[in-house]
Design a protein around this motif. Structure first.
Motif, PDB file in Angstrom:
ATOM      1  N   GLY A  26       0.816  -1.199   0.000  1.00 10.54           N
ATOM      2  CA  GLY A  26       0.000   0.000   0.000  1.00 10.54           C
ATOM      3  C   GLY A  26       0.852   1.252   0.000  1.00 10.54           C
ATOM      4  O   GLY A  26       2.078   1.201   0.194  1.00 10.54           O
ATOM      5  N   THR A  46      -1.170   8.670  -7.336  1.00  7.47           N
ATOM      6  CA  THR A  46      -2.283   7.773  -7.006  1.00  7.47           C
ATOM      7  C   THR A  46      -2.584   6.832  -8.166  1.00  7.47           C
ATOM      8  O   THR A  46      -2.829   5.646  -7.962  1.00  7.47           O
ATOM      9  CB  THR A  46      -3.545   8.570  -6.636  1.00  7.47           C
ATOM     10  N   GLN A  55      -2.701  -0.878  -2.622  1.00 10.48           N
ATOM     11  CA  GLN A  55      -3.774  -0.056  -2.066  1.00 10.48           C
ATOM     12  C   GLN A  55      -3.297   1.392  -1.941  1.00 10.48           C
ATOM     13  O   GLN A  55      -2.167   1.643  -1.514  1.00 10.48           O
ATOM     14  CB  GLN A  55      -4.191  -0.593  -0.706  1.00 10.48           C
ATOM     15  N   HIS A  57      -4.086   5.330  -0.501  1.00 12.32           N
ATOM     16  CA  HIS A  57      -4.828   6.157   0.444  1.00 12.32           C
ATOM     17  C   HIS A  57      -4.252   7.576   0.399  1.00 12.32           C
ATOM     18  O   HIS A  57      -3.267   7.843  -0.298  1.00 12.32           O
ATOM     19  CB  HIS A  57      -4.732   5.562   1.851  1.00 12.32           C
ATOM     20  N   PHE A  86     -11.366   9.788  -5.761  1.00  7.21           N
ATOM     21  CA  PHE A  86     -11.706   8.928  -4.624  1.00  7.21           C
ATOM     22  C   PHE A  86     -13.106   9.267  -4.121  1.00  7.21           C
ATOM     23  O   PHE A  86     -13.552  10.408  -4.204  1.00  7.21           O
ATOM     24  CB  PHE A  86     -10.681   9.092  -3.503  1.00  7.21           C
ATOM     25  N   ASN A  89     -13.631   5.291  -0.742  1.00  5.01           N
ATOM     26  CA  ASN A  89     -13.002   3.981  -0.835  1.00  5.01           C
ATOM     27  C   ASN A  89     -11.515   4.026  -0.517  1.00  5.01           C
ATOM     28  O   ASN A  89     -10.733   3.271  -1.067  1.00  5.01           O
ATOM     29  CB  ASN A  89     -13.220   3.394  -2.227  1.00  5.01           C
ATOM     30  N   CYS A  90     -11.098   4.919   0.371  1.00  5.55           N
ATOM     31  CA  CYS A  90      -9.714   4.947   0.812  1.00  5.55           C
ATOM     32  C   CYS A  90      -9.671   5.416   2.262  1.00  5.55           C
ATOM     33  O   CYS A  90     -10.658   5.911   2.794  1.00  5.55           O
ATOM     34  CB  CYS A  90      -8.861   5.858  -0.069  1.00  5.55           C
ATOM     35  N   GLU A 187      -7.663  -4.495   0.687  1.00  7.42           N
ATOM     36  CA  GLU A 187      -8.618  -3.753  -0.119  1.00  7.42           C
ATOM     37  C   GLU A 187      -9.694  -3.135   0.755  1.00  7.42           C
ATOM     38  O   GLU A 187     -10.324  -3.812   1.560  1.00  7.42           O
ATOM     39  CB  GLU A 187      -9.249  -4.680  -1.155  1.00  7.42           C
ATOM     40  N   GLN A 188      -9.903  -1.853   0.586  1.00  4.90           N
ATOM     41  CA  GLN A 188     -10.914  -1.158   1.360  1.00  4.90           C
ATOM     42  C   GLN A 188     -12.235  -1.173   0.616  1.00  4.90           C
ATOM     43  O   GLN A 188     -12.346  -1.704  -0.480  1.00  4.90           O
ATOM     44  CB  GLN A 188     -10.463   0.274   1.655  1.00  4.90           C
TER      45      GLN A 188
END
Length: 338
Positions: A26, A46, A55, A57, A86, A89-90, A187-188
């Motif tokens: 991540g 990103t 992943q 964030h 986004f 979902n982060c 995974e979020q």
């Protein structure tokens, strides 16, 4: 064994795909600072991170010194996160370490900032700072904590979710951390579940017109019987106005004429759902029992498209499963005619 994740800012490369090759699962990308700075590399960072399969964030470097500044900075962070693509979902991280704010009410200002993010539709938040700030009780500890502490064998803060243990991983001038809970490396979710709802696109002008994309499409009656000669009508590339969706012969089908249905799998909506309504309006998803998920309307916006995992009849009504726990009413999607 905890997984590795990195964090980057404009001081790092724009293309961060190399981070995946280092074994990291991540990355947390700096998005904003105060209410005037946006990381000019954030979009590329990103996107290259996502394309590399890790992943991704976001974090905000805090400069707030009072309640209103905390609100303003949360709004600024929120808006830029949306610009980057986004939508809940982060993980959204508050980086609270600026020397100029250490003698202000950092505890309450940080709490205000994080609560504002949650209010804006970001249910996954976290707090980053140096171990010494947590030791001095400068910050709230009822959020996932990401602790920076170098040259030691453990983070030094109880119940830390993550530990930044170096700022020069493999001699690359790269911050690297251990993820103890999976928050930053698994995974979020799109809205409510532990796994992501997969957004696959945003059509420009969705309505109830569906396009036949299969060369062997056939139509069905409502009773499940095939309509003789329907393949002559359902030619590839033809478009039809749908006025309803019904579960027939084991799959959703669009009503395009009097007792004339075409399976969704033969159309441009195969495997997806398109949320009805304007872009700035959201629709709430439900759980497997039909109970609405609070705040899910922040994520499932009009004109967005989502991958379908399954279909389910809830109280004899058709729903699309779009994440582990999220189901969308068939009345709320493209083709329903509602």
């Amino acid at each position: 064994m905890p997984e590795l994740f990195a964090d980057v800012s404009s001081h790092n490369r724009a293309d961060i795909s190399y981070i995946a090759d280092l074994g990291a699962k991540g990355v947390v990308v700096k998005a904003t600072e105060g209410t005037t700075y946006q990381n000019e590399k954030a979009l590329t960072q990103t996107q290259t991170g996502l394309k590399s399969g890790i992943q991704v964030h976001l974090y905000h470097y805090a400069q707030f010194q009072n309640y209103q500044q905390a609100i303003n900075e949360a709004n600024y962070f929120h808006n830029f996160a949306k610009e980057l693509g986004f939508s809940g979902n982060c993980v959204m991280v508050a980086d609270v370490e600026a020397p100029e704010i250490q003698y202000t009410d950092t505890w309450h200002n940080t709490d205000t900032f994080l609560k504002r993010l949650i209010e804006l539709g970001w249910p996954k938040v976290a707090l980053y700072s140096m171990a010494s700030w947590f030791w001095a009780s400068k910050l709230p500890t009822d959020y996932p904590l990401w602790v920076a502490n170098y040259g030691v064998s453990q983070p030094g803060v109880d119940n830390a979710a993550a530990w930044q243990h170096t700022s020069n991983f493999n001699g690359l001038n790269l911050d690297m951390s251990y993820d103890f809970t999976g928050l930053f490396t698994t995974e979020q979710f799109g809205a409510t579940s532990g796994n992501a709802a997969s957004q696959v696109g945003q059509p420009v002008n969705p309505d109830d017109v569906i396009t036949i994309t299969a060369g062997d499409a056939v139509g069905f009656h409502a009773d499940g019987n095939i309509i003789d000669g329907s393949f002559n009508t359902l030619q590839k590339g033809k478009q039809f106005k749908s006025s309803g969706i019904k579960y027939i012969a084991g799959e959703p089908q669009y009503l395009i004429g009097a007792d004339f249905y075409v399976p969704q799998s033969y159309t441009d909506q195969a495997g997806i759902v398109t949320i009805r309504g304007p872009r700035d309006a959201g629709l709430r998803s439900v759980d497997q029992n039909g109970n609405g998920w609070r705040l899910s309307e922040y994520y499932f916006k009009g004109q967005s498209q989502w991958k379908v995992l399954n279909t389910k009849l809830i109280n004899d009504h058709l729903f699309y499963q779009i994440s582990d726990l999220d189901y969308m009413d068939s009345d709320s999607v493209h083709g329903s005619g509602k």
